[in-house]
Design an enzyme around this catalytic site. Structure first.
Site, short mmCIF file in Angstrom:
data_model
loop_
_atom_site.label_atom_id
_atom_site.label_comp_id
_atom_site.label_asym_id
_atom_site.label_seq_id
_atom_site.Cartn_x
_atom_site.Cartn_y
_atom_site.Cartn_z
N GLN A 148 49.26 97.84 -7.40
CA GLN A 148 47.98 97.82 -8.11
C GLN A 148 48.01 96.82 -9.26
OE1 GLN A 148 45.50 99.76 -6.88
NE2 GLN A 148 44.07 98.73 -8.26
N HIS A 175 43.91 105.16 -5.72
CA HIS A 175 44.80 104.92 -4.58
C HIS A 175 46.24 105.34 -4.88
CE1 HIS A 175 42.21 102.87 -1.66
NE2 HIS A 175 41.59 102.31 -2.69
N GLU A 232 31.16 102.52 -4.45
CA GLU A 232 32.04 102.21 -3.32
C GLU A 232 31.81 103.23 -2.20
OE1 GLU A 232 36.12 101.86 -4.45
OE2 GLU A 232 35.77 100.14 -5.79
#
Length: 287
Positions: A148, A175, A232
């Site tokens: 990330q 995530h 999203e």
């Protein structure tokens, strides 16, 4: 004289035989009353098990590792993962079109991992979608803190140092929990993601049915000011069926759910509730 003395002693004995049982009986009653009063005084007020949990989702129906929050204000440790990670298999179809190995359709050949419970639920959701004529593809899954971090700073470099909200800072990414995943249609496997994906039948099916398998739409269109992340429609987050059902049916985002839960915990503790039952649901930011 002796006769008179014997008569007096006999009379005294007879009187004692009457008085002593009465005294004993009265004494017994008095002690029973005392014991009852002590028992009443020591009886606990509403505390622990007697304090009602009023939040719509029962404590036993929530797992603190599944509803963990990761955002700009609640960072997770660089080594944090919600649970055991499993590698998601690529789906192999049998001659009749059924799932031969319990895998999922993947948008690329890259190895992808998810927290075990999340991965199991994802296969179930993909199968249910297929029964409705919807083919879903897993595009992105678990990302380590290091991955990330690389993605974030690459994005900054590409945008001249500006954070455009599309890539989360390391420690704030959903995530990294192992519970967040990006799911798309076949046509979007190789596309750069944007809000137009919401117009696809795949996105609409997920928005309607994801909670049935324990998933929520992590970044809803009408909650961008709360999540501080762009809409999203492809990003699903596993929280378990009870929590997911409450969140989706009430139009919440995970941040709002967490806030409601913390208020319920405060009320429970103020009423004398057992701290051991709720402390595990109180999250502390890594920074």
């Amino acid at each position: 004289m002796m006769k008179k003395l014997l008569c007096a002693v006999l009379a005294a004995v007879m009187m004692l035989s009457v008085i002593l049982p009465v005294l004993a009986e009265d004494s017994e009653v008095e002690w029973e009353e005392i014991f009852e009063e002590v028992a009443d005084d020591s009886a606990p007020s509403a505390h622990g098990d007697e304090v009602p949990w009023t939040f719509p989702v029962a404590l036993e129906d929530m797992d603190p590792t599944l509803i963990v929050l990761a955002n700009k204000h609640m960072l997770i440790d660089k080594d944090y993962v919600s649970g055991e990670l499993v590698t998601m298999k690529r789906r192999k179809e049998a001659a009749d079109g059924s799932n031969a190995n319990g895998g999922v359709r993947k948008a690329s050949s890259s190895e992808m991992q998810l927290e075990k419970r999340c991965g199991t639920a994802l296969v179930e959701m993909f199968e249910a979608a297929a029964e409705d004529g919807i083919k879903l593809y897993l595009k992105s899954a678990y990302r380590s803190y290091r991955t990330q971090k690389t993605m974030y700073y690459n994005r900054l470099e590409k945008n001249g140092g500006k954070d455009d909200g599309w890539v989360a800072k390391p420690g704030t990414s959903d995530h990294q929990t192992g519970l967040g995943c990006d799911i798309v249609s076949y046509a979007w496997c190789d596309k750069a993601m944007n809000e137009k994906f919401a117009q696809t039948k795949e996105a609409q099916w997920m928005a309607e049915h994801c909670h049935e398998y324990g998933f929520i739409l992590r970044y809803p269109e009408d909650k961008t000011e709360v999540t501080e992340i762009n809409f999203e429609p492809w990003h699903m987050r596993y929280v378990g069926i009870p929590a997911a059902t409450y969140i989706m049916e009430n139009g919440l985002c995970l941040e709002e759910f967490y806030e409601e839960l913390q208020l319920a915990i405060d009320e429970y503790l103020a009423a004398g509730g057992d701290p051991e039952k709720v402390n595990k649901f109180i999250q502390v930011s890594a920074e």
